[in-house]
Design a protein around this motif. Structure first.
Motif, PDB file in Angstrom:
ATOM      1  N   ILE A  56       0.788  -1.121  -0.007  1.00 12.75           N
ATOM      2  CA  ILE A  56       0.071  -0.041  -0.099  1.00 12.75           C
ATOM      3  C   ILE A  56       0.971   1.299  -0.114  1.00 12.75           C
ATOM      4  N   THR A  57       0.553   2.310  -1.030  1.00 14.70           N
ATOM      5  CA  THR A  57       1.365   3.233  -1.015  1.00 14.70           C
ATOM      6  C   THR A  57       0.409   4.838  -0.435  1.00 14.70           C
ATOM      7  N   ALA A  58      -0.894   4.280  -0.317  1.00 16.54           N
ATOM      8  CA  ALA A  58      -1.655   5.567   0.223  1.00 16.54           C
ATOM      9  C   ALA A  58      -3.005   5.107   0.444  1.00 16.54           C
ATOM     10  N   VAL A  59      -3.531   5.553   1.640  1.00 18.93           N
ATOM     11  CA  VAL A  59      -5.017   5.268   2.060  1.00 18.93           C
ATOM     12  C   VAL A  59      -5.623   6.652   2.370  1.00 18.93           C
ATOM     13  N   VAL A  60      -6.581   7.004   1.585  1.00 16.99           N
ATOM     14  CA  VAL A  60      -7.398   8.272   1.668  1.00 16.99           C
ATOM     15  C   VAL A  60      -8.901   7.992   1.561  1.00 16.99           C
ATOM     16  N   SER A  61      -9.656   8.329   2.696  1.00 16.70           N
ATOM     17  CA  SER A  61     -10.876   8.117   2.686  1.00 16.70           C
ATOM     18  C   SER A  61     -11.394   6.572   2.536  1.00 16.70           C
ATOM     19  N   GLN A  62     -11.929   6.368   1.501  1.00 14.36           N
ATOM     20  CA  GLN A  62     -12.350   4.955   0.998  1.00 14.36           C
ATOM     21  C   GLN A  62     -11.689   4.424  -0.120  1.00 14.36           C
ATOM     22  N   SER A  63     -10.454   4.819  -0.230  1.00 10.88           N
ATOM     23  CA  SER A  63      -9.638   4.366  -1.419  1.00 10.88           C
ATOM     24  C   SER A  63      -8.316   3.882  -0.868  1.00 10.88           C
ATOM     25  N   ILE A  64      -7.604   2.919  -1.430  1.00 15.22           N
ATOM     26  CA  ILE A  64      -6.352   2.335  -1.140  1.00 15.22           C
ATOM     27  C   ILE A  64      -5.468   2.255  -2.501  1.00 15.22           C
ATOM     28  N   THR A  65      -4.264   3.106  -2.547  1.00 10.76           N
ATOM     29  CA  THR A  65      -3.443   2.777  -3.724  1.00 10.76           C
ATOM     30  C   THR A  65      -2.227   2.005  -3.384  1.00 10.76           C
ATOM     31  N   PHE A  66      -2.081   1.283  -4.208  1.00  7.28           N
ATOM     32  CA  PHE A  66      -0.967   0.162  -4.056  1.00  7.28           C
ATOM     33  C   PHE A  66      -0.023  -0.291  -5.423  1.00  7.28           C
ATOM     34  N   THR A  67       1.005  -0.593  -4.944  1.00  4.37           N
ATOM     35  CA  THR A  67       1.910  -1.123  -6.214  1.00  4.37           C
ATOM     36  C   THR A  67       1.880  -2.555  -6.226  1.00  4.37           C
ATOM     37  N   VAL A  68       1.266  -3.080  -7.629  1.00  7.10           N
ATOM     38  CA  VAL A  68       1.098  -4.363  -7.756  1.00  7.10           C
ATOM     39  C   VAL A  68       2.269  -5.229  -8.011  1.00  7.10           C
ATOM     40  N   ASP A  69       2.809  -6.042  -7.416  1.00  2.79           N
ATOM     41  CA  ASP A  69       4.188  -6.751  -7.715  1.00  2.79           C
ATOM     42  C   ASP A  69       3.972  -8.055  -8.007  1.00  2.79           C
ATOM     43  N   SER A  70       2.904  -8.753  -7.673  1.00  2.15           N
ATOM     44  CA  SER A  70       2.299 -10.126  -7.990  1.00  2.15           C
ATOM     45  C   SER A  70       0.980 -10.157  -8.292  1.00  2.15           C
ATOM     46  N   SER A  71       0.603 -10.967  -9.430  1.00  2.00           N
ATOM     47  CA  SER A  71      -0.730 -10.985  -9.744  1.00  2.00           C
ATOM     48  C   SER A  71      -0.661 -12.456 -10.585  1.00  2.00           C
ATOM     49  N   SER A  72      -2.199 -12.732 -10.809  1.00  3.15           N
ATOM     50  CA  SER A  72      -2.631 -13.908 -11.251  1.00  3.15           C
ATOM     51  C   SER A  72      -3.938 -13.805 -12.334  1.00  3.15           C
ATOM     52  N   GLY A  73      -4.017 -14.184 -13.244  1.00  7.28           N
ATOM     53  CA  GLY A  73      -5.007 -13.780 -14.194  1.00  7.28           C
ATOM     54  C   GLY A  73      -4.600 -12.736 -15.066  1.00  7.28           C
ATOM     55  N   GLN A  74      -5.668 -12.296 -16.189  1.00  8.63           N
ATOM     56  CA  GLN A  74      -5.428 -10.914 -16.902  1.00  8.63           C
ATOM     57  C   GLN A  74      -6.835 -10.639 -17.395  1.00  8.63           C
ATOM     58  N   GLY A  75      -6.981  -9.355 -17.483  1.00 12.06           N
ATOM     59  CA  GLY A  75      -8.185  -9.002 -18.180  1.00 12.06           C
ATOM     60  C   GLY A  75      -8.760  -7.827 -16.994  1.00 12.06           C
ATOM     61  N   LEU A  76     -10.164  -7.606 -17.393  1.00 13.17           N
ATOM     62  CA  LEU A  76     -11.284  -6.883 -16.601  1.00 13.17           C
ATOM     63  C   LEU A  76     -11.810  -7.617 -15.528  1.00 13.17           C
ATOM     64  N   TYR A  77     -11.924  -7.405 -14.474  1.00 14.79           N
ATOM     65  CA  TYR A  77     -12.918  -8.250 -13.529  1.00 14.79           C
ATOM     66  C   TYR A  77     -13.730  -7.065 -12.685  1.00 14.79           C
ATOM     67  N   GLN A  78     -14.978  -7.422 -12.303  1.00 13.95           N
ATOM     68  CA  GLN A  78     -15.926  -6.546 -11.501  1.00 13.95           C
ATOM     69  C   GLN A  78     -16.009  -7.293 -10.191  1.00 13.95           C
ATOM     70  N   GLY A  79     -16.028  -6.572  -9.156  1.00 15.41           N
ATOM     71  CA  GLY A  79     -16.211  -7.093  -7.697  1.00 15.41           C
ATOM     72  C   GLY A  79     -14.698  -7.756  -7.450  1.00 15.41           C
ATOM     73  N   TRP A  80     -14.208  -7.143  -6.297  1.00 18.47           N
ATOM     74  CA  TRP A  80     -13.103  -7.266  -5.587  1.00 18.47           C
ATOM     75  C   TRP A  80     -13.045  -7.317  -4.084  1.00 18.47           C
ATOM     76  N   SER A  81     -12.285  -8.016  -3.445  1.00 21.74           N
ATOM     77  CA  SER A  81     -12.564  -8.184  -1.958  1.00 21.74           C
ATOM     78  C   SER A  81     -10.837  -8.309  -1.443  1.00 21.74           C
ATOM     79  N   THR A  82     -10.677  -8.001  -0.174  1.00 21.78           N
ATOM     80  CA  THR A  82      -9.396  -8.023   0.511  1.00 21.78           C
ATOM     81  C   THR A  82      -9.511  -8.241   2.028  1.00 21.78           C
TER      82      THR A  82
END
Length: 155
Positions: A56-82
């Motif tokens: 995570i590089t920033a947390v403001v109100s109801q948003s989190i900005t982060f740097t993605v350094d690992s991922s799986s899959g590709q394309g556009l997806y709707q609906g995320w959880s953490t």
């Protein structure tokens, strides 16, 4: 005690590596503070094998900005959880230093060193004893060779 914060978002996100990925979530953080540097993993609600993870590089109100350094899959997806673990015990004070351990075994002897340079010459020894006197010479006195030599080499 650590707090597990679950955040969700219906917003679409493209799976891709790099800085500046922003996750806008529905929930309010209230008094929970998420420190910059905390790692998080977003998982697709519709395809659990698809994820993006990073710091995570920033947390403001109801948003989190982060740097993605690992991922799986590709394309556009709707609906995320953490789920992010925050707060909790940072640990207590450092405890006392433990006792000193036993001394280890002696190491093997090293190789012999090189021979040193030759030393300086010693002092001169004492003078030896005087030798015996030689035999007396024959004849009746001293004789001078100077006139004979002069006569034969001169003129």
């Amino acid at each position: 005690m650590a707090i597990l914060v679950r955040l969700t978002s219906p917003s679409p996100l493209v799976v891709e590596a790099g800085p500046g990925k922003t996750f806008i979530f529905r929930e309010s953080l209230g008094s929970v503070s998420i420190p910059v540097g905390t790692r998080m993993r977003l998982v697709s609600d519709f395809s659990p094998s698809v994820f993006m993870e990073g710091a995570i590089t920033a947390v403001v109100s109801q948003s989190i900005t982060f740097t993605v350094d690992s991922s799986s899959g590709q394309g556009l997806y709707q609906g995320w959880s953490t789920e992010i673990s925050v707060g909790g015990s940072g640990g207590g004070a450092t405890g006392p230093t433990g006792p000193t351990g036993p001394t280890g075994a002696a190491g093997a002897a090293g190789a012999a060193g090189a021979a040193g340079a030759a030393g300086a010459a010693g002092a001169t020894g004492p003078t030896g004893a005087t030798g015996p006197t030689g035999p007396a010479g024959g004849g009746s006195g001293s004789m001078s060779l100077a006139p004979a030599w002069f006569l034969s080499n001169c003129c």
